[in-house]
Each structure stands twice: as C-alpha cells, then as structure tokens.
Design a protein around this motif. Structure first.
Motif, PDB file in Angstrom:
ATOM      1  N   UNK A 153      -1.812  -4.924  -4.521  1.00  0.00           N
ATOM      2  CA  UNK A 153      -2.490  -4.233  -3.434  1.00  0.00           C
ATOM      3  C   UNK A 153      -1.511  -3.254  -2.800  1.00  0.00           C
ATOM      4  N   UNK A 154      -2.005  -2.079  -2.452  1.00  0.00           N
ATOM      5  CA  UNK A 154      -1.237  -1.154  -1.621  1.00  0.00           C
ATOM      6  C   UNK A 154      -1.528  -1.549  -0.186  1.00  0.00           C
ATOM      7  N   UNK A 155      -0.771  -2.487   0.313  1.00  0.00           N
ATOM      8  CA  UNK A 155      -1.128  -3.228   1.515  1.00  0.00           C
ATOM      9  C   UNK A 155      -0.584  -2.570   2.774  1.00  0.00           C
ATOM     10  N   UNK A 156      -1.435  -2.521   3.796  1.00  0.00           N
ATOM     11  CA  UNK A 156      -1.010  -2.100   5.129  1.00  0.00           C
ATOM     12  C   UNK A 156      -0.486  -3.327   5.859  1.00  0.00           C
ATOM     13  N   UNK A 157       0.723  -3.214   6.400  1.00  0.00           N
ATOM     14  CA  UNK A 157       1.360  -4.323   7.104  1.00  0.00           C
ATOM     15  C   UNK A 157       1.683  -3.903   8.534  1.00  0.00           C
ATOM     16  N   UNK A 158       1.582  -4.851   9.470  1.00  0.00           N
ATOM     17  CA  UNK A 158       1.779  -4.561  10.886  1.00  0.00           C
ATOM     18  C   UNK A 158       2.767  -5.575  11.447  1.00  0.00           C
ATOM     19  N   UNK A 159       3.857  -5.094  12.036  1.00  0.00           N
ATOM     20  CA  UNK A 159       4.870  -5.990  12.582  1.00  0.00           C
ATOM     21  C   UNK A 159       5.356  -5.445  13.920  1.00  0.00           C
ATOM     22  N   UNK A 160       5.220  -6.267  14.940  1.00  0.00           N
ATOM     23  CA  UNK A 160       5.582  -5.871  16.305  1.00  0.00           C
ATOM     24  C   UNK A 160       7.073  -6.058  16.493  1.00  0.00           C
ATOM     25  N   UNK A 161       7.834  -5.140  15.883  1.00  0.00           N
ATOM     26  CA  UNK A 161       9.287  -5.218  15.914  1.00  0.00           C
ATOM     27  C   UNK A 161       9.871  -3.899  16.392  1.00  0.00           C
ATOM     28  N   UNK A 162      11.151  -3.940  16.744  1.00  0.00           N
ATOM     29  CA  UNK A 162      11.836  -2.724  17.142  1.00  0.00           C
ATOM     30  C   UNK A 162      11.973  -1.788  15.949  1.00  0.00           C
ATOM     31  N   UNK A 163      11.950  -0.486  16.235  1.00  0.00           N
ATOM     32  CA  UNK A 163      12.085   0.501  15.176  1.00  0.00           C
ATOM     33  C   UNK A 163      13.468   0.439  14.549  1.00  0.00           C
ATOM     34  N   UNK A 164      13.487   0.552  13.218  1.00  0.00           N
ATOM     35  CA  UNK A 164      14.739   0.670  12.481  1.00  0.00           C
ATOM     36  C   UNK A 164      14.555   1.774  11.445  1.00  0.00           C
ATOM     37  N   UNK A 165      15.639   2.175  10.828  1.00  0.00           N
ATOM     38  CA  UNK A 165      15.567   3.255   9.857  1.00  0.00           C
ATOM     39  C   UNK A 165      14.662   2.943   8.686  1.00  0.00           C
ATOM     40  N   UNK A 166      14.556   1.648   8.329  1.00  0.00           N
ATOM     41  CA  UNK A 166      13.757   1.260   7.170  1.00  0.00           C
ATOM     42  C   UNK A 166      12.552   0.406   7.559  1.00  0.00           C
ATOM     43  N   UNK A 167      12.172   0.419   8.822  1.00  0.00           N
ATOM     44  CA  UNK A 167      11.047  -0.421   9.243  1.00  0.00           C
ATOM     45  C   UNK A 167      10.306   0.254  10.392  1.00  0.00           C
ATOM     46  N   UNK A 168       8.990   0.280  10.286  1.00  0.00           N
ATOM     47  CA  UNK A 168       8.139   0.798  11.343  1.00  0.00           C
ATOM     48  C   UNK A 168       7.097  -0.251  11.693  1.00  0.00           C
ATOM     49  N   UNK A 169       6.455  -0.136  12.855  1.00  0.00           N
ATOM     50  CA  UNK A 169       5.431  -1.135  13.211  1.00  0.00           C
ATOM     51  C   UNK A 169       4.286  -1.206  12.221  1.00  0.00           C
ATOM     52  N   UNK A 170       3.989  -0.092  11.549  1.00  0.00           N
ATOM     53  CA  UNK A 170       2.908  -0.054  10.563  1.00  0.00           C
ATOM     54  C   UNK A 170       3.423   0.630   9.309  1.00  0.00           C
ATOM     55  N   UNK A 171       3.267   0.003   8.162  1.00  0.00           N
ATOM     56  CA  UNK A 171       3.763   0.593   6.921  1.00  0.00           C
ATOM     57  C   UNK A 171       2.931   0.114   5.744  1.00  0.00           C
ATOM     58  N   UNK A 172       3.142   0.734   4.603  1.00  0.00           N
ATOM     59  CA  UNK A 172       2.431   0.388   3.368  1.00  0.00           C
ATOM     60  C   UNK A 172       3.439  -0.100   2.343  1.00  0.00           C
ATOM     61  N   UNK A 173       3.089  -1.169   1.645  1.00  0.00           N
ATOM     62  CA  UNK A 173       3.966  -1.682   0.597  1.00  0.00           C
ATOM     63  C   UNK A 173       3.158  -1.961  -0.666  1.00  0.00           C
ATOM     64  N   UNK A 174       3.817  -1.827  -1.813  1.00  0.00           N
ATOM     65  CA  UNK A 174       3.209  -2.233  -3.078  1.00  0.00           C
ATOM     66  C   UNK A 174       3.402  -3.738  -3.186  1.00  0.00           C
ATOM     67  N   UNK A 175       2.332  -4.482  -3.017  1.00  0.00           N
ATOM     68  CA  UNK A 175       2.399  -5.938  -2.930  1.00  0.00           C
ATOM     69  C   UNK A 175       1.943  -6.541  -4.252  1.00  0.00           C
ATOM     70  N   UNK A 176       2.744  -7.430  -4.822  1.00  0.00           N
ATOM     71  CA  UNK A 176       2.445  -8.046  -6.118  1.00  0.00           C
ATOM     72  C   UNK A 176       2.503  -9.563  -6.007  1.00  0.00           C
ATOM     73  N   UNK A 177       1.773 -10.214  -6.867  1.00  0.00           N
ATOM     74  CA  UNK A 177       1.905 -11.658  -7.041  1.00  0.00           C
ATOM     75  C   UNK A 177       1.478 -11.995  -8.460  1.00  0.00           C
ATOM     76  N   UNK A 178       2.188 -12.970  -9.076  1.00  0.00           N
ATOM     77  CA  UNK A 178       1.912 -13.338 -10.462  1.00  0.00           C
ATOM     78  C   UNK A 178       2.016 -14.840 -10.635  1.00  0.00           C
ATOM     79  N   UNK A 179       1.300 -15.359 -11.610  1.00  0.00           N
ATOM     80  CA  UNK A 179       1.384 -16.769 -11.979  1.00  0.00           C
ATOM     81  C   UNK A 179       1.888 -16.892 -13.418  1.00  0.00           C
TER      82      UNK A 179
END
Length: 430
Positions: free
Chosen positions: A348-374
C-alpha cells in the motif's frame, strides 16, 4: 397530500413540492435533489433520475434554491416538453428556466447564467457538450505540435504565460502542464487583435487557429519552437488579477506567500516536475510490486488509539460525544490481519499521521511504501526490495542498477564503520 405523507413519499429531508403537468408530484430535498413522482403516490420516482426517493443516486441536479423554487410550482409549465413521462422530461432538460433563474438569484448566483441546466447538457442552440465539442474541445496540448503538423487546424487551451507586442503583431505564449506554444494574433483580424491585446498573465483562454512554420525564427529552447499557431478565434474562459508572483523558477517570494497561493506556486516548472516525478515513482512501484505477486489493499485511516510508538492525532467522534478516533500512524495491525487472512503479499502507498515534532526526515503527515509478506526469508525480502528499487530507477531516471546489491553483515558493518554519538568515521571502504 399533507406534509407527513409527503415525507413518507419523498423522504425526511423534503423541502417542498409542486405539481407536474401530468399531475405528478415534484419534490426537492435538503441535499439539492429533485424528483418527480406519479399521481398514484408510489414510493419512488418514475425513472431513475435522482431525488429523495432514489437512494442509489443522491447527486444533485438543481441547486438547493433552484430545486425548491421549482417545487413551489413556479416551473410547472416548463415540464411540458413532449417527453413520455414527467421524469423523462426532467431528465432531458425541460426544467423551467424561470425556476432555475429564480433559484440562482436566491443562491446569490448570477441570474444570466443557466449553469444548473447547462451542467446537465442542456442549453439554447444545442447541448453544452455539443457546443464544447464544436468550439472549445482542444485537439492538441501545448507541448505536442511539431513541424509535421504545419497547416493543421488546431484548438489549444491553457494559461497565458506571456504576451508580447512586436512589429504590429501580438504574440502569446500559451502554457499548460505539457509545454508552451506560441500563438500569433495578426492585425488584419481587427476585432480578434484588439481582444488579444487585452490578455494578461495567467488568464485562461482557448485558441483556434492554423499551425504555421516559424522557419528561421524557430526557438530551439522550446519543444514546439519550430511552429506557431496563427489565431483565428479566441475564447477567454477566465480572467485573473495580477498574481502576487509569477509561476517561474526564479522568484523572490516568501514561503508563506507561496503556500497562500499554492495553486500559482504549483504552476512553476520545478514544482510541476516534482509532482510528476512523484507520480512516476508511485506508478513504477505499483507496477513492480504487482509484477512480483503483491496485492494493493487499503486500510482505514480512522482507528482506535493505540499506546506506544508515535503519538496519535485524535479526531472527535460526533455520534459518540466524548470519544475519539486516532489517525493511523501506520497500517501495521491491519496488514497483519491480511497475513492471517491469507493475503501473503500486501502493499500500500500508505498515508501515515504522527503527532511528533518536525525533523528533517519526518513530518506529521507522510506517505510510505508499505509491504508485508508471509512465508519468506530475509533473502526473499532483500530480493523483492532490490528489484523494486531497480525498477524505479530504470522507469523514472533511465538508470540501470545491477542486482543483487552488495550485502553486509552486522559484524562487517562494525568492522568498516565506527560510531560515536551519531557521527560516522570511515575506517574502510564504503
């Protein structure tokens, strides 16, 4: 029929009613829907147009006030257009212009426009779709024409990037997301020439004309630089005030101003390239993972608050006062459910939300390529991700990456690198 019976027939949100030419009942609701019901008081419209009795389609046709005005009986005569039944008449456009205009005035809209009807494909002199096809539908985009198109009749649409008056001619650089085409307005066509002289930056226009070679005056900096379009017709779709900054790469504008006028900022070539690059990366990732047997599955964004990890954004629940949803910080729990359900390769190209302080590699809202396998080993994971990265580089940048990537054990990493409070000192080859 009293109000209670009307609500049973037309639904609880009914605003008003009126009589059709055939004795049917016209209803409008608060959602802006309008429907015609037969004289028999059957609970539903004659045909699936729209309206409170048709729960499968609540998309409004008339504006709220326009539909209400019609249901108050002001448009009764407008429904007599020879259709086989009242609902068909409504669907084919015999809606009664008086009610529509009255409704537009009550909604604060210009009375001269009949957009409520025209949006449904009905207007004087033929449908809006027909008029659009005949006069405004573009035949090419602004980055498409080449020398081989010389002599063709074309229609272009876009934004005025620049207008110049040289040698008695008016030149307009017409821009869309595909490129720029030069349009020439000649003084022989007096009315058109005078109209072109009124054009200003960022006006949205449509131009019809003939493609002509620029010969020795070709512009090598434009993909369309070998040709120009000699204008024969001009339509101004929308004017624009002087923009606070021009949509060019080199601008002297504060970030706050750019964000306030984001739609202008996104017209800049750099911003356009960034968005298109992101689109290409996402499409390449989808294609690569699908080719490797993955299934793209969506997970909820509103979830239960979970302790631990990143702080959640909380969303109040209207239906249960005092309770809250949390915006998903990651799809972790849901993708584990997919594994349990037998979907052994999920992404999934997942939207993630995290109520954290801003950093160079992290924002409150971002998109990640999310994988899972069995049923996989670490080497399987390495191979899938390496192929994913190689496919993205090849598709987007035209760069070939050799796979497999070099692998390094933890012991080797310790031997090559030493860490001191986050700083890296290289003691070996990278």
């Amino acid at each position: 029929m009293d109000d209670r019976q009307l609500q049973v027939l037309c639904g609880p949100d009914v605003l008003g009613r009126g009589a059709s030419a055939e004795g049917g009942i016209i209803c409008a609701d608060r959602r802006g829907g309008a429907g015609i019901y037969p004289p028999s008081d059957a609970a539903g419209p004659v045909s699936p147009v729209h309206g409170p009795g048709n729960r499968t389609n609540t998309q409004p046709v008339l504006g709220h006030r326009a539909a209400q005005a019609q249901c108050q009986g002001t448009a009764r005569a407008g429904f007599d257009s020879g259709a086989t039944n009242p609902a068909e008449t409504a669907f084919t456009g015999g809606l009664g212009q008086a009610a529509v205009q009255r409704g537009r005035v009550q909604d604060g809209l210009p009375p001269g426009r009949t957009g409520d009807v025209e949006d449904r494909g009905v207007s004087e002199g033929g449908s809006v779709i027909e008029r659009f096809e005949n006069t405004h539908r573009r035949t090419h985009d602004c980055g498409q024409l080449r020398a081989g198109d010389t002599g063709k009749k074309v229609r272009l649409c876009g934004w005025v990037a620049r207008r110049r008056d040289l040698g008695g001619f008016a030149f307009v650089d017409l821009r869309d997301r595909y490129g720029v085409t030069q349009v020439v307005f000649e003084p022989d066509n007096g009315d058109l020439f005078e109209k072109a002289k009124q054009l200003r930056p960022e006006w949205v226009i449509g131009v019809e004309g003939t493609v002509r070679s620029r010969g020795e005056n070709a512009n090598p900096n434009l993909a369309t630089g070998e040709i120009e379009v000699v204008a024969e017709n001009l339509t101004v779709f929308n004017t624009a005030d002087t923009p606070p900054f021009l949509p060019v790469d080199k601008i002297d504008a504060r970030e706050e101003l750019r964000l306030k006028y984001r739609y202008i900022d996104l017209r800049r070539p750099t911003m356009k390239r960034n968005l298109l690059l992101r689109h290409e990366v996402m499409q390449s990732a989808r294609n690569s993972l699908c080719a490797q047997g993955f299934v793209e599955l969506e997970t909820p964004a509103l979830i239960k608050n979970t302790p631990g990890g990143a702080r959640n954004f909380l969303v109040p629940c209207r239906l249960q006062p005092g309770t809250f949803y949390a915006l998903s910080e990651s799809p972790q729990v849901f993708k584990q459910l997919f594994m349990m359900a037998g979907f052994d390769r999920y992404f999934q190209l997942a939207r993630c939300f995290r109520d954290e302080d801003l950093r160079g590699d992290r924002q409150p809202e971002f998109t990640q390529i999310d994988l899972e396998m069995s049923f996989v080993s670490p080497e399987d994971v390495f191979g899938i991700v390496e192929r994913l990265m190689a496919d993205i580089y090849r598709d987007v940048l035209g760069v070939e990456l050799s796979t497999p990537f070099p692998h390094m054990s933890w012991r080797d990493a310790e031997a090559f690198y030493r860490h001191n409070r986050g700083s890296k000192f290289f003691s070996g080859v990278l």
